[in-house]
Scaffold this active site. Structure first.
Site, PDB file in Angstrom:
ATOM      1  CG  ASP A  20      -2.065   1.239   1.215  1.00 38.02           C
ATOM      2  OD1 ASP A  20      -2.045   1.148   0.238  1.00 38.02           O
ATOM      3  OD2 ASP A  20      -1.890   2.443   2.239  1.00 38.02           O
ATOM      4  CD  GLU A  59      15.645 -14.964   3.830  1.00 35.10           C
ATOM      5  OE1 GLU A  59      14.854 -15.482   4.567  1.00 35.10           O
ATOM      6  OE2 GLU A  59      16.330 -13.858   4.135  1.00 35.10           O
TER       7      GLU A  59
HETATM    8  C1  GLC Z   1      -4.556   3.254  -1.008  1.00 38.63           C
HETATM    9  C2  GLC Z   1      -5.790   2.424  -0.809  1.00 38.63           C
HETATM   10  C3  GLC Z   1      -6.673   3.012  -0.114  1.00 38.63           C
HETATM   11  C4  GLC Z   1      -6.792   3.812   1.039  1.00 38.63           C
HETATM   12  C5  GLC Z   1      -5.107   4.413   1.294  1.00 38.63           C
HETATM   13  C6  GLC Z   1      -4.550   5.142   2.849  1.00 38.63           C
HETATM   14  O1  GLC Z   1      -4.342   4.131  -1.569  1.00 38.63           O
HETATM   15  O2  GLC Z   1      -5.875   1.491  -1.964  1.00 38.63           O
HETATM   16  O3  GLC Z   1      -7.990   2.491  -0.477  1.00 38.63           O
HETATM   17  O4  GLC Z   1      -6.954   4.795   1.724  1.00 38.63           O
HETATM   18  O5  GLC Z   1      -4.024   3.921   0.603  1.00 38.63           O
HETATM   19  O6  GLC Z   1      -3.758   3.409   3.061  1.00 38.63           O
END
Ligand code: GLC
Ligand code: CA
Length: 504
Positions: A191, A222
């Site tokens: 993310d 690994e």
């Molecule tokens: C990314 C995710 C989104 C989230 C953001 C903060 O863009 O896809 O849904 O709100 O990160 O974590």
């Protein structure tokens, strides 16, 4: 499946809260997902990517992670997650989970410690004075705590940013990766992967971040054929592909393709740019039409402006459902034919529209609330799936759903579409079945069929032709394998894609 299964995989994105509800509380969960594994097997996908399933106060749909080594009790237990991974593997389906390294939750042990102990604040960004940064969800990016200091949160105040200058944060995440690799997960979707490091002037794409992914790649290697997939939104393709160098991430989402308008020249430009920037680093492209953050394709493609833009997210502008549907079908066959891996966001295979008339008091997305409602947010693409029956909750689970489903969804349930050979669901099933043998990783050769037509041939001999012009075009030689809509007197009509195989 081969060591490099991820290069050409069809990956299905499960937004767990809205997929299927096993215990009847109105919220999707692992029991619901397990019960629907046969559906996913029939659909013909190779892997599942799950949005965060960790314990979370759900201030941002689980992207506020309180414990990276557990499962949110509303979704199930760790033991059940392990059972799910085994069951998916028995069906030859890989499991990819989300990891959220940029920020945590204010409910995490580390943040709670930081609140009570000033000496424990170095894992986050605490300062005596905030700067002028704004949160990506709107409003200031800093929140003050009781003793007067401020902490940074690029997203919601419940999502404090980690301090990646602190080696303890590095060790923690390497350990989290191992924790889940040892439990059998086949990869991670990372993310906000470009945001980790901050300088005085920037929080995006600082060079130090690459050292982190080099290290993560060593950890992944690994364990054998595991995959790291970056969520990297960067306008600069050269900067973007740095994340895909051979010793860093395996793949990253193609947001240029996702955001691209339904226009032949623009699509051709984005596809060519994708291919030419990925080739030097040897990373397979990905093709993405939607996810849990963006407007559903049938709604977007039915509008006059068919592009997607986060900042300028359109809402409630007129959309022609018939046109949007037709284009979404054509776009799906185009995306699945391109070289690389492809993503299908749950409900895309049902052709679900964006739900734009959710009552405001039921909206949950912090993007909606933090923008004061000027940005309508992402709830409209997160409405629980309709599985069967004639009225809500359409077989989702219990008697209600955490976001209301439109009455009209009786026509688009998985059950109704299974029985209809011309449905979106059956188009996806047939296309994914052919894709497995004939498409995926590789290269393409463009064919010249005029400015409104995207046409190319793949190594297997499959030719894909998408007609984005107004007038029908004659088909190139070949045997018709699949079309996104009916041909007209043997020609390919507007907003239609055909797959042909060589005559031999
Ligand atoms: C990314 C995710 C989104 C989230 C953001 C903060 O863009 O896809 O849904 O709100 O990160 O974590
Ligand atoms: Ca439930």
């Amino acid at each position: 499946m081969s060591q490099t299964w991820w290069r050409g995989a069809a990956i299905y994105q499960v937004y767990l809260r809205s997929f299927a509800d096993g215990n009847g509380d109105g919220i999707g969960d692992l029991a619901g997902l397990r019960s629907r594994l046969p559906y996913l097997k029939d659909l013909g996908i190779d892997a599942i990517w799950l949005n965060p399933w960790y314990p979370s106060p759900m201030a941002d749909g689980g992207y506020d992670v309180a414990d990276y080594r557990g499962i949110e009790p509303v979704f199930g237990t760790l033991a059940e997650a392990e059972t799910f991974i085994e069951e998916a593997h028995e069906l030859d389906i890989k499991v990819i989970i989300d990891v959220v390294p940029n920020h945590s939750s204010t409910a995490s042990t580390w943040f709670q410690e930081a609140l009570t102990d000033r000496g424990a604040r170095d894992r986050f960004w605490f300062r005596d004075e905030p700067n002028d940064w704004q949160s990506i969800f709107g409003g200031p990016a800093w929140t003050q705590v009781a003793d007067g200091q401020w902490y940074l949160h690029l997203f919601a105040p419940e999502q404090p940013d980690f301090n990646w200058d602190n080696p303890e944060v590095h060790r923690e995440f390497e350990d989290v990766l191992r924790f889940w690799f040892e439990r059998g997960v086949d990869g991670f979707r990372i993310d906000s992967a470009a945001l980790l490091f901050k300088s005085d002037t920037s929080y995006e794409d600082l060079d130090e971040v690459h050292e982190v992914y080099r290290r993560w790649r060593e950890v992944a290697d690994e364990y054998g054929d595991r995959v790291l997939i970056g969520e990297v939104w960067l306008p600069d393709q050269e900067r973007f592909t740095r994340y895909l160098r051979p010793d860093e991430l395996h793949t990253a989402f193609n947001f240029d393709f996702l955001a691209c308008p339904w226009e032949p020249a623009e699509l051709r430009r984005v596809i060519d740019l994708t291919l030419t920037t990925h080739a030097p680093v040897g990373a397979p492209p990905t093709w993405v039409l939607s996810n849990h953050d963006v407007t559903r394709p049938v709604t977007r493609y039915g509008r006059a402006d068919t592009a997607f833009a986060h900042g300028g997210r359109l809402h409630g502008v007129p959309s022609d459902p018939e046109l949007g549907h037709r284009r979404a079908r054509a776009a799906a066959l185009l995306a699945m034919a391109l070289p690389g891996s492809v993503y299908v966001y749950q409900g895309e295979e049902l052709g679900l529209p964006e739900v734009e008339d959710l009552p405001d008091d039921q909206r949950q997305d912090p993007m909606y609330h933090r923008s004061g409602g000027t940005n309508r947010g992402r709830d409209g693409c997160r409405v629980p799936l309709p599985w069967a029956g004639d009225e809500p909750p359409f077989g989702f689970g219990g008697s209600s759903t955490w976001l209301p489903q439109p009455e009209g969804w009786r026509k688009v349930t998985a059950e109704a579409q299974s029985a209809d050979l011309g449905s979106m669901l059956n188009l996806y099933r047939t296309a994914l079945a052919h894709r497995r043998d004939l498409l995926g990783d590789g290269t393409l050769t463009w064919l010249t069929m005029g400015p409104d037509v995207l046409a190319f041939t793949r190594e297997s001999g499959l030719t894909c032709v998408s007609n984005l012009g107004a007038a029908p075009v004659p088909l190139p030689p070949g045997r018709v394998l699949l079309t996104s809509g009916p041909l007209e007197d043997g020609a390919l009509p507007s907003d239609t894609t055909v797959w042909l195989t060589s005559l031999a």
